[in-house]
Scaffold this motif. Structure first.
Motif, PDB file in Angstrom:
ATOM      1  N   TRP A  68      50.761  76.367  27.548  1.00 37.46           N
ATOM      2  CA  TRP A  68      52.118  75.860  27.317  1.00 37.46           C
ATOM      3  C   TRP A  68      52.963  76.814  26.475  1.00 37.46           C
ATOM      4  O   TRP A  68      54.128  76.514  26.175  1.00 37.46           O
ATOM      5  N   PRO A  71      55.256  82.866  25.494  1.00 39.99           N
ATOM      6  CA  PRO A  71      55.024  84.204  24.909  1.00 39.99           C
ATOM      7  C   PRO A  71      53.547  84.584  24.917  1.00 39.99           C
ATOM      8  O   PRO A  71      53.208  85.773  25.016  1.00 39.99           O
ATOM      9  N   LEU A 138      51.862  79.744  17.914  1.00 43.12           N
ATOM     10  CA  LEU A 138      51.166  80.634  18.845  1.00 43.12           C
ATOM     11  C   LEU A 138      52.163  81.606  19.476  1.00 43.12           C
ATOM     12  O   LEU A 138      53.331  81.253  19.600  1.00 43.12           O
ATOM     13  N   PRO A 157      53.762  87.925  19.453  1.00 40.73           N
ATOM     14  CA  PRO A 157      53.076  88.819  20.397  1.00 40.73           C
ATOM     15  C   PRO A 157      52.636  90.141  19.771  1.00 40.73           C
ATOM     16  O   PRO A 157      53.346  90.717  18.955  1.00 40.73           O
TER      17      PRO A 157
ATOM     18  N   GLN B 110      57.971  69.471  21.457  1.00 44.13           N
ATOM     19  CA  GLN B 110      57.307  70.780  21.411  1.00 44.13           C
ATOM     20  C   GLN B 110      58.327  71.847  21.745  1.00 44.13           C
ATOM     21  O   GLN B 110      59.094  71.726  22.706  1.00 44.13           O
ATOM     22  N   CYS B 112      59.779  76.246  20.921  1.00 44.62           N
ATOM     23  CA  CYS B 112      59.447  77.650  20.686  1.00 44.62           C
ATOM     24  C   CYS B 112      60.621  78.338  19.995  1.00 44.62           C
ATOM     25  O   CYS B 112      61.714  77.779  19.882  1.00 44.62           O
ATOM     26  N   GLY B 116      59.392  84.792  19.988  1.00 41.59           N
ATOM     27  CA  GLY B 116      58.144  84.882  20.752  1.00 41.59           C
ATOM     28  C   GLY B 116      57.008  84.081  20.177  1.00 41.59           C
ATOM     29  O   GLY B 116      55.850  84.491  20.261  1.00 41.59           O
ATOM     30  N   ILE B 117      57.328  82.931  19.594  1.00 39.06           N
ATOM     31  CA  ILE B 117      56.262  82.036  19.147  1.00 39.06           C
ATOM     32  C   ILE B 117      56.562  80.619  19.622  1.00 39.06           C
ATOM     33  O   ILE B 117      57.727  80.253  19.831  1.00 39.06           O
ATOM     34  N   CYS B 118      55.519  79.832  19.788  1.00 36.84           N
ATOM     35  CA  CYS B 118      55.653  78.431  20.149  1.00 36.84           C
ATOM     36  C   CYS B 118      54.871  77.569  19.159  1.00 36.84           C
ATOM     37  O   CYS B 118      53.820  77.977  18.676  1.00 36.84           O
ATOM     38  N   TYR B 119      55.419  76.426  18.887  1.00 38.20           N
ATOM     39  CA  TYR B 119      54.780  75.479  17.970  1.00 38.20           C
ATOM     40  C   TYR B 119      54.016  74.434  18.781  1.00 38.20           C
ATOM     41  O   TYR B 119      54.437  74.060  19.873  1.00 38.20           O
ATOM     42  N   PRO B 120      52.929  73.934  18.205  1.00 35.49           N
ATOM     43  CA  PRO B 120      52.254  72.822  18.892  1.00 35.49           C
ATOM     44  C   PRO B 120      53.104  71.557  18.843  1.00 35.49           C
ATOM     45  O   PRO B 120      54.119  71.509  18.138  1.00 35.49           O
TER      46      PRO B 120
END
Lengths: 171, 150
Positions: A68, A71, A138, A157, B110, B112, B116-120
């Motif tokens: 999900w 990046p 992430l 990244p 949810q 991002c 270039g990052i995504c959160y849970p």
């Protein structure tokens, strides 16, 4: 230099140090002990337990990711290339997916992943927090040298030029 | 000197904590109507299909209106996805409530950041006191509270 100038210089130095600290914090979190990571054992997409310690002695890149997380997916083709190029020299990428095993299995097959994808579930994010990923975001990657020392932790990244600068030096 | 450091810091901004990047708020328009709102900081976005709302206590029947359309983009793995930036307002209709009753609006989301990052997935809660009919909307009783991995 009078007292006022000294105080001003002190404040400027403190602020500058803070700015540098903030900047470095975005690129390299404070390295922590790798022991918790090497003690970790997680199932792969097929359900077989894999211990991180089996890769001790290699240059290890542990990448926390999820399907999900766009990046995360975007940086993985470069990881595949890097693994193919340096794997025989002792490089080992290991993905820890904060995700469901079925989604990981589908995605890694589509991508042709050439390194292990372990299933961490949401609990794996908590582990990454202990290693410096304070927002549990992430992708989060940890580069460990052959001696087992954390060389780099990075939220966001890993760029190809970064990999090219780091990996050959550690091998 | 400060300008130089400021420029460096701005070039690589620290990612915000998710509850700061995606602020959640809710207010009562009347005893049967809640207006919930996500205020999203520039450079961050939320996924429409990962946004869910509920009301506590569960004994209060709640109907969440269809979420507004987001900006569509094609994801190589998930196909067509919609994202929100800026502000998103979500209307929630309640039944069987009484003036003065407190309800908790629970939002799951949810998102991002463009860096270039995504959160849970995160869960945020806001407690709202329902007013008597035809009075001004209330302020939330407390700031949004983040609860991870429930």
């Amino acid at each position: 230099m009078n007292r006022r100038q000294i105080l001003t210089a002190g404040w400027v130095a403190a602020l500058a140090a803070l700015c540098v600290g903030i900047y470095m914090g975005t690129r390299r979190e404070t390295p922590l002990d790798s022991a918790a990571l090497f003690a970790l054992s997680l199932p792969d997409a097929a359900g077989k337990e894999q211990s991180i310690s089996q890769w001790r002695g290699k240059v290890l890149v542990v990448n926390f990711w999820a399907t999900w997380c766009a990046p995360c997916r975007e940086e993985m083709p470069e990881f595949i290339k890097t693994q193919a190029r340096y794997g025989s020299q002792g490089l080992q990428f290991v993905g820890i997916a904060v995700d469901d095993a079925d989604k990981v299995a589908v995605f890694t097959k589509e991508l042709g992943l050439n390194y292990p994808a372990l299933i961490g579930g949401y609990g794996a994010v908590e582990l990454s927090k202990t290693l410096g990923n304070r927002f549990a975001a992430l992708p989060f990657s940890i580069v460990i040298d052959r001696q087992g020392h954390i060389f780099l932790t990075q939220l966001g990244p890993l760029k190809p030029d970064q990999l090219q600068a780091i990996i050959p030096k550690l091998l | 000197m400060l300008a130089v450091f400021g420029a460096v810091a701005a070039a690589q901004p620290l990612p915000l904590a998710p509850d700061k990047a995606f602020r959640f708020d809710a207010r009562a328009l009347n005893p049967q109507a809640i207006e919930a709102r996500f205020s999203i900081v520039d450079g961050y976005y939320l996924y429409r299909d990962r946004m869910h709302f509920s009301v506590e206590p569960a004994s209060v029947p709640a109907t969440v209106a269809t979420l507004p359309p987001g900006k569509t983009k094609e994801d190589p793995f998930f196909g067509r996805v919609e994202t929100y930036r800026g502000q998103v307002i979500i209307n929630i209709a309640l039944k069987d409530t009484v003036p003065g009753q407190k309800v908790v609006i629970v939002a799951e989301s949810q998102g991002c950041a463009d860096v270039g990052i995504c959160y849970p997935v995160q869960t945020q809660r806001v407690t709202v006191s329902l007013p008597a009919a035809n009075v001004a909307p209330t302020r939330p009783d407390q700031p949004p509270r983040k609860l991870w991995f429930e």
